[in-house]
Design a protein around this motif. Structure first.
Motif, PDB file in Angstrom:
ATOM      1  N   VAL A 255     -10.116 -11.957   3.467  1.00 15.18           N
ATOM      2  CA  VAL A 255      -9.724 -10.808   2.657  1.00 15.18           C
ATOM      3  C   VAL A 255      -9.793  -9.555   3.529  1.00 15.18           C
ATOM      4  O   VAL A 255     -10.856  -9.218   4.058  1.00 15.18           O
ATOM      5  N   LEU A 256      -8.659  -8.888   3.695  1.00 16.32           N
ATOM      6  CA  LEU A 256      -8.575  -7.683   4.517  1.00 16.32           C
ATOM      7  C   LEU A 256      -8.084  -6.507   3.682  1.00 16.32           C
ATOM      8  O   LEU A 256      -7.188  -6.666   2.846  1.00 16.32           O
ATOM      9  N   ASP A 257      -8.637  -5.348   3.948  1.00 12.19           N
ATOM     10  CA  ASP A 257      -8.159  -4.104   3.352  1.00 12.19           C
ATOM     11  C   ASP A 257      -6.992  -3.612   4.206  1.00 12.19           C
ATOM     12  O   ASP A 257      -7.151  -3.330   5.392  1.00 12.19           O
ATOM     13  N   ALA A 258      -5.809  -3.514   3.611  1.00  9.95           N
ATOM     14  CA  ALA A 258      -4.617  -3.147   4.381  1.00  9.95           C
ATOM     15  C   ALA A 258      -4.711  -1.752   4.979  1.00  9.95           C
ATOM     16  O   ALA A 258      -4.005  -1.451   5.943  1.00  9.95           O
ATOM     17  N   THR A 259      -5.583  -0.908   4.449  1.00 13.27           N
ATOM     18  CA  THR A 259      -5.673   0.462   4.953  1.00 13.27           C
ATOM     19  C   THR A 259      -6.589   0.589   6.167  1.00 13.27           C
ATOM     20  O   THR A 259      -6.689   1.674   6.739  1.00 13.27           O
ATOM     21  N   THR A 260      -7.250  -0.491   6.583  1.00 15.19           N
ATOM     22  CA  THR A 260      -8.177  -0.396   7.723  1.00 15.19           C
ATOM     23  C   THR A 260      -7.478  -0.469   9.068  1.00 15.19           C
ATOM     24  O   THR A 260      -8.074  -0.192  10.092  1.00 15.19           O
ATOM     25  N   GLY A 261      -6.221  -0.872   9.092  1.00 15.45           N
ATOM     26  CA  GLY A 261      -5.444  -0.825  10.326  1.00 15.45           C
ATOM     27  C   GLY A 261      -5.989  -1.720  11.423  1.00 15.45           C
ATOM     28  O   GLY A 261      -6.319  -2.889  11.210  1.00 15.45           O
TER      29      GLY A 261
ATOM     30  N   LYS B 157      -5.028  -3.688  -1.380  1.00 13.54           N
ATOM     31  CA  LYS B 157      -4.634  -2.276  -1.273  1.00 13.54           C
ATOM     32  C   LYS B 157      -3.349  -2.103  -0.462  1.00 13.54           C
ATOM     33  O   LYS B 157      -3.185  -1.113   0.242  1.00 13.54           O
ATOM     34  N   LEU B 158      -2.451  -3.052  -0.581  1.00 15.94           N
ATOM     35  CA  LEU B 158      -1.169  -2.962   0.119  1.00 15.94           C
ATOM     36  C   LEU B 158      -0.186  -2.205  -0.766  1.00 15.94           C
ATOM     37  O   LEU B 158       0.667  -2.781  -1.416  1.00 15.94           O
ATOM     38  N   ASP B 159      -0.321  -0.879  -0.791  1.00 14.31           N
ATOM     39  CA  ASP B 159       0.509  -0.094  -1.697  1.00 14.31           C
ATOM     40  C   ASP B 159       1.859   0.239  -1.110  1.00 14.31           C
ATOM     41  O   ASP B 159       2.706   0.830  -1.778  1.00 14.31           O
ATOM     42  N   GLY B 160       2.112  -0.110   0.147  1.00 18.23           N
ATOM     43  CA  GLY B 160       3.415   0.100   0.745  1.00 18.23           C
ATOM     44  C   GLY B 160       3.677   1.531   1.168  1.00 18.23           C
ATOM     45  O   GLY B 160       4.750   1.838   1.684  1.00 18.23           O
TER      46      GLY B 160
ATOM     47  N   GLY C 274      -2.587  -7.825  -2.834  1.00 16.38           N
ATOM     48  CA  GLY C 274      -3.061  -7.095  -3.996  1.00 16.38           C
ATOM     49  C   GLY C 274      -2.612  -5.656  -3.908  1.00 16.38           C
ATOM     50  O   GLY C 274      -2.712  -5.034  -2.853  1.00 16.38           O
ATOM     51  N   LEU C 275      -2.134  -5.127  -5.037  1.00 20.07           N
ATOM     52  CA  LEU C 275      -1.573  -3.773  -5.044  1.00 20.07           C
ATOM     53  C   LEU C 275      -2.246  -2.848  -6.046  1.00 20.07           C
ATOM     54  O   LEU C 275      -1.769  -1.740  -6.252  1.00 20.07           O
TER      55      LEU C 275
ATOM     56  N   ASP D  30      -3.393  -7.958 -10.653  1.00 14.91           N
ATOM     57  CA  ASP D  30      -2.703  -7.306  -9.534  1.00 14.91           C
ATOM     58  C   ASP D  30      -2.897  -8.085  -8.236  1.00 14.91           C
ATOM     59  O   ASP D  30      -3.278  -7.538  -7.203  1.00 14.91           O
ATOM     60  N   LEU D  31      -2.656  -9.375  -8.306  1.00 11.66           N
ATOM     61  CA  LEU D  31      -2.708 -10.246  -7.133  1.00 11.66           C
ATOM     62  C   LEU D  31      -1.583 -11.259  -7.287  1.00 11.66           C
ATOM     63  O   LEU D  31      -1.420 -11.848  -8.353  1.00 11.66           O
ATOM     64  N   ALA D  32      -0.806 -11.455  -6.227  1.00 12.49           N
ATOM     65  CA  ALA D  32       0.348 -12.347  -6.332  1.00 12.49           C
ATOM     66  C   ALA D  32       0.643 -12.967  -4.968  1.00 12.49           C
ATOM     67  O   ALA D  32       0.231 -12.436  -3.930  1.00 12.49           O
ATOM     68  N   PRO D  33       1.335 -14.096  -4.943  1.00 16.25           N
ATOM     69  CA  PRO D  33       1.761 -14.683  -3.666  1.00 16.25           C
ATOM     70  C   PRO D  33       2.642 -13.697  -2.896  1.00 16.25           C
ATOM     71  O   PRO D  33       3.411 -12.931  -3.482  1.00 16.25           O
ATOM     72  N   PHE D  34       2.500 -13.728  -1.574  1.00 17.91           N
ATOM     73  CA  PHE D  34       3.287 -12.825  -0.728  1.00 17.91           C
ATOM     74  C   PHE D  34       4.662 -13.424  -0.482  1.00 17.91           C
ATOM     75  O   PHE D  34       4.788 -14.571  -0.051  1.00 17.91           O
ATOM     76  N   ASP D  35       5.693 -12.620  -0.746  1.00 23.66           N
ATOM     77  CA  ASP D  35       7.071 -13.044  -0.528  1.00 23.66           C
ATOM     78  C   ASP D  35       7.711 -12.104   0.502  1.00 23.66           C
ATOM     79  O   ASP D  35       7.897 -10.916   0.220  1.00 23.66           O
ATOM     80  N   PRO D  36       8.030 -12.595   1.717  1.00 24.27           N
ATOM     81  CA  PRO D  36       8.523 -11.714   2.783  1.00 24.27           C
ATOM     82  C   PRO D  36       9.767 -10.920   2.396  1.00 24.27           C
ATOM     83  O   PRO D  36       9.856  -9.713   2.675  1.00 24.27           O
ATOM     84  N   GLU D  37      10.751 -11.576   1.788  1.00 20.58           N
ATOM     85  CA  GLU D  37      12.000 -10.875   1.477  1.00 20.58           C
ATOM     86  C   GLU D  37      11.781  -9.777   0.442  1.00 20.58           C
ATOM     87  O   GLU D  37      12.320  -8.671   0.576  1.00 20.58           O
ATOM     88  N   SER D  38      11.004 -10.067  -0.567  1.00 20.78           N
ATOM     89  CA  SER D  38      10.717  -9.045  -1.568  1.00 20.78           C
ATOM     90  C   SER D  38       9.945  -7.889  -0.954  1.00 20.78           C
ATOM     91  O   SER D  38      10.166  -6.716  -1.301  1.00 20.78           O
TER      92      SER D  38
END
Length: 388
Positions: free
Chosen positions: A312-318, A341-344, A366-367, A373-381
């Protein structure tokens, strides 16, 4: 003469007696004390019985009231996976600042060196990483020069193709959560969740349980984070909301490997589909704690093999998140990544960077803070959302 004397005497006697009768009440009324002035009614009723006459009133305390009994969290129905994906795509698209910044530069009439440097800076700030950024911009410059087009639709299509290649849609992002039969015994899939403090790991365990229940799978949770006092209680709350069981120790500081083993053993006995083991948040520079995490993995796998080891990684930690990922990959034999926290808004490039660094896919994202607020990751979406 005697005839009129008698009536006169009787009249005198009656007059004297009547006068005395009038004088006695008047004296009694004068002897009474003056009446007390009227007293205003109290604004609040007394809390106790009235005091006896002549005594000072005594305040009585409000009767103590016992606090309301704690109620169990309400059992809720998890949101379906297709519904999650639609909502998460919409949320990403509304905050796709990375794609908007790229398209704004590429839409200019003239792309000089300053414009290309701006593009490079935008991608690096999005945590794409130096090598992926260099590769993407080199290919983009070549394609635009060869095609010779300034059409915004064509430029967007080219950028989408190159970003999608960096995210790599060919990676296997399925979760190994199916039961399997080994030597006549049905064994549950075992998912080990690891990560440092503050990434939302225990919360992600609860959300993953909801996701699996939404797919009609039975789940058992193992509270192997025995060092943080509230971790097991937090996990139990998530479990009650979704209607699953938790295996936990009855004391703080218990051996986490033992709890993990008991959870898997219970999962085998109960015939559940998936056992998810929550571990304590580890600091990547604590060698002893990392060794203990390796012990948890070894002990838990004695009863049933670990099918997923998710970081589990926090997307904002870079880039700090990348350093964490490297250490965990050495210890836990990671099979996938969960990005929270992958808010894009600016950090979408971390998806590319962490996959390139470890060679393992992002499987879940997770967003938000909601339970679903957790879902499988879909690259194209994901790429389409970044580009708006």
């Amino acid at each position: 003469m005697a005839d009129w004397v008698l009536p006169v005497l009787i009249g005198v006697v009656v007059l004297v007696v009547g006068s005395l009768a009038l004088l006695v009440p008047r004296r009694r009324r004068r002897a009474l004390p003056p009446a007390a002035p009227p007293v205003a009614e109290p604004t609040t009723p007394p809390t106790g019985p009235a005091p006896p006459s002549g005594e000072e009133p005594v305040e009585t305390a409000e009767p103590s009231r016992a606090p309301p009994a704690a109620t169990a969290p309400e059992l809720t129905t998890p949101e379906s996976v297709p519904s999650r994906l639609v909502r998460l795509r919409s949320r990403l698209a509304r905050s796709g600042a990375l794609g908007q910044a790229l398209l704004a530069v590429l839409g200019r009439d003239r792309l000089d060196e300053a414009a290309w440097e701006e593009l490079e800076e935008t991608l690096l700030q999005a945590d794409l990483g130096l090598e992926p950024t260099t590769a993407l911009l080199t290919e983009l410059r070549t394609r635009l020069r060869v095609d010779g087009t300034r059409d915004p639709v064509a430029i967007r299509a080219t950028l989408r193709e190159l970003l999608l290649a960096q995210v790599d849609p060919t990676m296997d992002r399925t979760l190994a959560t199916a039961r399997r039969e080994v030597d006549g015994t049905w064994l549950p899939a075992t998912v080990l969740m690891v990560g440092v403090n503050g990434t939302g790991k225990t919360t992600t365990v609860g959300k993953l349980a909801r996701l699996l229940v939404a797919q009609d799978q039975t789940v058992l949770l193992g509270a192997a984070d025995t060092f943080r006092a509230a971790a097991a209680d937090q996990l139990a709350t998530w479990a009650q909301r979704v209607g699953v069981e938790v295996v936990r120790s009855d004391r703080d500081g218990a051996d986490p490997a033992s709890v993990a083993h008991d959870a898997v053993d219970r999962g085998v006995a109960d015939g559940v589909d998936v056992v998810i083991i929550d571990t304590a948040g580890r600091l990547q520079n604590k060698a002893g704690l990392m060794d203990e995490l390796g012990k948890i993995a070894r002990v838990a796998s004695r009863r049933a093999p670990i099918t997923e080891s998710l970081l589990v990684l926090d997307a904002t930690t870079g880039q700090n998140g990348l350093r964490q990922a490297r250490v965990f990959a050495e210890v836990a034999q990671l099979t996938g990544i969960v990005l929270t926290k992958l808010d894009g808004s600016a950090k979408g490039g971390i998806v590319v960077a962490v996959q390139r660094e470890l060679g393992i896919p992002v499987k879940l994202v997770g967003l938000g803070e909601g339970p679903d607020d957790l879902a499988p990751f879909d690259p194209e979406s994901f790429v389409d959302a970044l580009l708006g």
